[in-house]
Design a protein around this motif. Sequence first.
Motif, PDB file in Angstrom:
ATOM      1  N   ALA A  29       4.235   5.501 -12.449  1.00 20.27           N
ATOM      2  CA  ALA A  29       3.891   4.261 -11.748  1.00 20.27           C
ATOM      3  C   ALA A  29       3.517   4.536 -10.303  1.00 20.27           C
ATOM      4  O   ALA A  29       4.071   5.441  -9.663  1.00 20.27           O
ATOM      5  N   MET A  30       2.589   3.748  -9.803  1.00 24.82           N
ATOM      6  CA  MET A  30       2.147   3.860  -8.413  1.00 24.82           C
ATOM      7  C   MET A  30       1.850   2.473  -7.854  1.00 24.82           C
ATOM      8  O   MET A  30       1.400   1.595  -8.587  1.00 24.82           O
ATOM      9  N   TRP A  31       2.108   2.307  -6.577  1.00 26.58           N
ATOM     10  CA  TRP A  31       1.624   1.151  -5.823  1.00 26.58           C
ATOM     11  C   TRP A  31       0.752   1.712  -4.709  1.00 26.58           C
ATOM     12  O   TRP A  31       1.157   2.648  -4.013  1.00 26.58           O
ATOM     13  N   HIS A  32      -0.434   1.146  -4.533  1.00 23.96           N
ATOM     14  CA  HIS A  32      -1.364   1.693  -3.546  1.00 23.96           C
ATOM     15  C   HIS A  32      -2.036   0.578  -2.757  1.00 23.96           C
ATOM     16  O   HIS A  32      -2.002  -0.601  -3.142  1.00 23.96           O
ATOM     17  N   MET A  33      -2.663   0.959  -1.655  1.00 22.30           N
ATOM     18  CA  MET A  33      -3.432   0.005  -0.862  1.00 22.30           C
ATOM     19  C   MET A  33      -4.659  -0.423  -1.665  1.00 22.30           C
ATOM     20  O   MET A  33      -5.268   0.394  -2.372  1.00 22.30           O
ATOM     21  N   LYS A  34      -5.031  -1.673  -1.556  1.00 24.02           N
ATOM     22  CA  LYS A  34      -6.163  -2.170  -2.337  1.00 24.02           C
ATOM     23  C   LYS A  34      -7.463  -1.474  -1.954  1.00 24.02           C
ATOM     24  O   LYS A  34      -8.302  -1.184  -2.815  1.00 24.02           O
ATOM     25  N   ASP A  35      -7.621  -1.181  -0.673  1.00 26.07           N
ATOM     26  CA  ASP A  35      -8.874  -0.594  -0.194  1.00 26.07           C
ATOM     27  C   ASP A  35      -8.980   0.901  -0.462  1.00 26.07           C
ATOM     28  O   ASP A  35     -10.053   1.482  -0.306  1.00 26.07           O
ATOM     29  N   ASN A  36      -7.856   1.525  -0.825  1.00 27.38           N
ATOM     30  CA  ASN A  36      -7.886   2.972  -1.059  1.00 27.38           C
ATOM     31  C   ASN A  36      -6.827   3.329  -2.102  1.00 27.38           C
ATOM     32  O   ASN A  36      -5.630   3.284  -1.823  1.00 27.38           O
ATOM     33  N   LYS A  76       8.149  -3.970   8.122  1.00 31.04           N
ATOM     34  CA  LYS A  76       7.473  -3.943   9.420  1.00 31.04           C
ATOM     35  C   LYS A  76       6.486  -5.111   9.490  1.00 31.04           C
ATOM     36  O   LYS A  76       6.010  -5.597   8.462  1.00 31.04           O
ATOM     37  N   ASN A  77       6.164  -5.524  10.707  1.00 31.42           N
ATOM     38  CA  ASN A  77       5.261  -6.673  10.832  1.00 31.42           C
ATOM     39  C   ASN A  77       3.821  -6.349  10.461  1.00 31.42           C
ATOM     40  O   ASN A  77       2.962  -7.231  10.460  1.00 31.42           O
ATOM     41  N   HIS A  78       3.545  -5.078  10.113  1.00 28.48           N
ATOM     42  CA  HIS A  78       2.195  -4.701   9.671  1.00 28.48           C
ATOM     43  C   HIS A  78       2.169  -4.326   8.184  1.00 28.48           C
ATOM     44  O   HIS A  78       1.183  -3.764   7.702  1.00 28.48           O
ATOM     45  N   ASP A  79       3.240  -4.637   7.454  1.00 28.74           N
ATOM     46  CA  ASP A  79       3.302  -4.319   6.015  1.00 28.74           C
ATOM     47  C   ASP A  79       2.621  -5.393   5.163  1.00 28.74           C
ATOM     48  O   ASP A  79       3.088  -5.720   4.073  1.00 28.74           O
ATOM     49  N   ASN A  80       1.525  -5.929   5.630  1.00 29.01           N
ATOM     50  CA  ASN A  80       0.910  -7.079   4.957  1.00 29.01           C
ATOM     51  C   ASN A  80       0.268  -6.752   3.614  1.00 29.01           C
ATOM     52  O   ASN A  80       0.201  -7.577   2.724  1.00 29.01           O
ATOM     53  N   GLY A  81      -0.249  -5.532   3.468  1.00 25.94           N
ATOM     54  CA  GLY A  81      -0.977  -5.206   2.242  1.00 25.94           C
ATOM     55  C   GLY A  81      -2.461  -5.508   2.399  1.00 25.94           C
ATOM     56  O   GLY A  81      -2.989  -5.449   3.512  1.00 25.94           O
ATOM     57  N   PRO A  82      -3.165  -5.880   1.328  1.00 21.68           N
ATOM     58  CA  PRO A  82      -2.650  -6.093  -0.033  1.00 21.68           C
ATOM     59  C   PRO A  82      -2.347  -4.786  -0.772  1.00 21.68           C
ATOM     60  O   PRO A  82      -2.963  -3.763  -0.519  1.00 21.68           O
ATOM     61  N   TYR A  83      -1.372  -4.886  -1.707  1.00 17.72           N
ATOM     62  CA  TYR A  83      -0.931  -3.746  -2.499  1.00 17.72           C
ATOM     63  C   TYR A  83      -1.213  -4.006  -3.976  1.00 17.72           C
ATOM     64  O   TYR A  83      -1.079  -5.134  -4.454  1.00 17.72           O
ATOM     65  N   CYS A  84      -1.580  -2.934  -4.689  1.00 18.32           N
ATOM     66  CA  CYS A  84      -1.908  -3.053  -6.113  1.00 18.32           C
ATOM     67  C   CYS A  84      -1.072  -2.062  -6.922  1.00 18.32           C
ATOM     68  O   CYS A  84      -0.699  -0.992  -6.426  1.00 18.32           O
ATOM     69  N   PHE A  85      -0.829  -2.423  -8.171  1.00 18.15           N
ATOM     70  CA  PHE A  85      -0.038  -1.574  -9.065  1.00 18.15           C
ATOM     71  C   PHE A  85      -0.961  -0.781  -9.986  1.00 18.15           C
ATOM     72  O   PHE A  85      -2.005  -1.276 -10.419  1.00 18.15           O
TER      73      PHE A  85
END
Length: 242
Positions: A29-36, A76-85
């Motif tokens: 399993a992985m969670w990654h940044m949407k843009d990369n 953190k206040n910059h942990d906004n994401g978006p994040y994808c699975f």
Amino acid sequence: MEALVSSCVVLPCSFKYPAQQQPSSRIKAMWHMKDNKEEFIYHNDPTKVLDNFKGRTKLIGSLGDLNCSLEIDEVKNHDNGPYCFRVELETSKIDKYSFVHNCVTINMIEQASKPELHAEMSVQEGQSTVFRCSVRHTCPSHQPTLSWNHSGKTIMSYKDIGHGKWEAESLLTFTPTKEDNHKSITCTVKYHGSVRGEMQATQPIFVKEQATLNHIIIPAISSLGAALLVGLLCFFVVKRYK
């Protein structure tokens, strides 16, 4: 999703794939940044996780049960994401699935709001009274705690209210005395992490004194005495003019 800065947040997640269901040990399993897709905030191999997320993310669900929920700690206040699975099965090199159309964005809450305190301001001496205090949050893996400044019986409960939000509730039950009159009841919340904001809710209470035997007898005797006095005066006045 919402997250309280400096606390934690759980991103609720479930998934399906067309291949035969596998045990957790055979699922990567992985969670990654949407843009990369190569910028991982969580990975089975911790060395591949972005530096600013290392040690702060973990899966809290069972992959074998198709639960991919992710906890992010020390938000953190910059942990906004978006994040994808993303998930890869060890059964085949082609069994790889990315859920890039169901990514999660987090709205940061800089400071906590004070708890909600529900109670009657006017209570009766000697009668059991219940005070309710609650807060909403998004980190069920580290539930907040609620405490009171008054002794009594307390019951703590937690419930899922949907869309990644939870409610923590404490009920305080005690029997007010006249010494409680004009005092304040305070509920204090403690969150996981170094959270800032209003942590207390306070409400004054006014205790209505319980009627005692003296309260009943003395007014009755006073009324009876007054009636007898008026009766005697009337008797002597009537007798005088006969």
